[in-house]
Scaffold this motif. Structure first.
Motif, PDB file in Angstrom:
ATOM      1  N   LEU A  24      65.894 -16.211  -2.826  1.00 60.82           N
ATOM      2  CA  LEU A  24      64.518 -16.312  -2.328  1.00 60.82           C
ATOM      3  C   LEU A  24      63.655 -17.167  -3.244  1.00 60.82           C
ATOM      4  O   LEU A  24      62.758 -17.876  -2.777  1.00 60.82           O
TER       5      LEU A  24
ATOM      6  N   GLY B 276      60.920 -19.096   2.395  1.00 59.23           N
ATOM      7  CA  GLY B 276      61.707 -17.879   2.468  1.00 59.23           C
ATOM      8  C   GLY B 276      62.980 -18.074   3.255  1.00 59.23           C
ATOM      9  O   GLY B 276      63.327 -19.184   3.676  1.00 59.23           O
TER      10      GLY B 276
ATOM     11  N   VAL C 142      59.057  -8.368  -2.217  1.00 59.44           N
ATOM     12  CA  VAL C 142      59.136  -9.430  -1.211  1.00 59.44           C
ATOM     13  C   VAL C 142      58.071  -9.167  -0.152  1.00 59.44           C
ATOM     14  O   VAL C 142      57.510  -8.069  -0.071  1.00 59.44           O
TER      15      VAL C 142
END
Length: 358
Positions: free
Chosen positions: A44, A51, A81
């Motif tokens: 990531l 993303g 996240v």
């Protein structure tokens, strides 16, 4: 008392929500570690602009789509996240989990050294012994075990210890040099990080490291091949033994992150031995991370969490102290504080003291 511990201003809803976060904290921790170790956070980070979907992450990391989703859905709740349409995106918190050295040593120390043993915290409180240490072997305390800890626990222990101490050296050293000591005793010197720093930054200073026999062996190994280490010597002394004495001839004594390894009664005994060993014009330097001297709430949390490591893993009876408790013990031992410096390195306080004049 720090301001952040002087009130309870959360609403009932906020307090109940925080209680749930505490209830599921081990899940947050383990999911974060797994996402880091399996490469999800790194993938990531590499795709941080847009993303990645669960399927793309699975292809990048060889983690199943199921594994990606259960870990990163927990990551959403943990705040490591966030979601951009169908893609997972690394958050600022996730960035620090992945890249921040302090966060890394804290995570690894918790996971590799403490996590399994923390299940014995209640038993340790009751017995006054480090019951969690049994996950690694049969030792009374962790200190003689350090040279024998299995990996990755050993590396994570030393990584944690050295990270916080090493950052303080450049700021602490000029303070110690104020009175131009010629010979310095370093009690609890471990692998000699401080001793080596001293002799490499002063051409005349000699350092005598005092520690347990196992640690003196590690010291001698770590000194091999380093410049100026001919001015570093080791002396095997157990400071808890009633007849223990310090080497003579030193005009300064140094203890960094050492006294927190002992109970108040043991600290008083050690301080009295130091007081007896100091010449009339000598100085004792004590550097500790006191929880009440931390500039940020998260720093105080880290220090108080480390106290529980001492309870369950290290010895069962020591902690990170309040500064007033430590200074009271100094006074009882016959010492007077001549200088205090806060925020040395990462949250350390350096206390300079001398023998009380007769």
């Amino acid at each position: 008392m720090p301001d952040y511990y002087s009130n309870d201003e959360r609403s009932a809803l906020e307090a109940r929500s925080e209680a749930q976060r505490i209830a599921f904290a081990p899940f947050i921790f383990q999911a974060t570690i797994a996402a880091r170790n399996l490469g999800l956070l790194k993938a990531l980070y590499d795709a941080r602009e847009v993303g990645l979907s669960a399927e793309e992450l699975s292809e990048e990391t060889s983690v199943s789509v199921y594994g990606v989703k259960v870990l990163l859905d927990m990551g959403l709740s943990a705040g490591i996240v966030w979601k951009k349409e169908t893609n997972y995106v690394l958050s600022k918190t996730g960035f620090f989990i992945l890249n921040d050295p302090m966060t890394k040593v804290n995570l690894d120390f918790t996971k590799d050294v403490c996590y399994e043993g923390l299940n014995a915290l209640e038993a340790s409180i009751k017995s006054g012994k480090p019951e969690g240490l049994k996950v690694f072997g049969d030792w009374p305390t962790i200190y003689p075990a350090l040279s024998s800890l299995p990996e990755p626990a050993q590396s994570s222990w030393f990584g944690f210890d050295h990270y916080y101490s090493d950052h303080s050296f450049p700021e602490a050293f000029p303070i110690v040099l104020t009175h131009r000591p010629k010979t310095l005793i370093d009690i609890g010197g471990n692998t000699g990080q401080w001793a080596r720093y001293c002799v490499e930054n002063d051409d005349e200073l000699k350092v005598i490291v005092v520690d347990l026999p196992e640690q003196i062996d590690l010291l001698q190994e770590s000194m091999t091949g380093h410049a100026a280490t001919d001015r570093v010597s080791g002396r095997a002394v157990n400071m808890l033994e009633s007849g223990a004495t310090l080497p003579s001839g030193a005009d300064a004594i140094w203890m960094s992150q050492f006294l927190d390894c002992f109970s108040e009664a043991q600290i008083l005994d050690i301080l009295k031995k130091c007081c007896n060993a100091l010449p009339e014009n000598g100085y004792l330097y004590i550097m500790e991370t006191f929880w009440d001297r931390q500039p940020f709430e998260m720093a105080a949390l880290s220090v108080n969490a480390t106290s529980l490591y001492f309870t369950v893993m290290a010895n069962g009876n020591s902690r990170m102290y309040h500064s007033s408790d430590m200074k009271a013990l100094m006074g009882e031992a016959g010492l007077t504080v001549t200088r205090e410096v806060d925020n040395v390195g990462l949250g350390h306080t350096l206390i300079e003291c001398r023998r009380v004049s007769a």
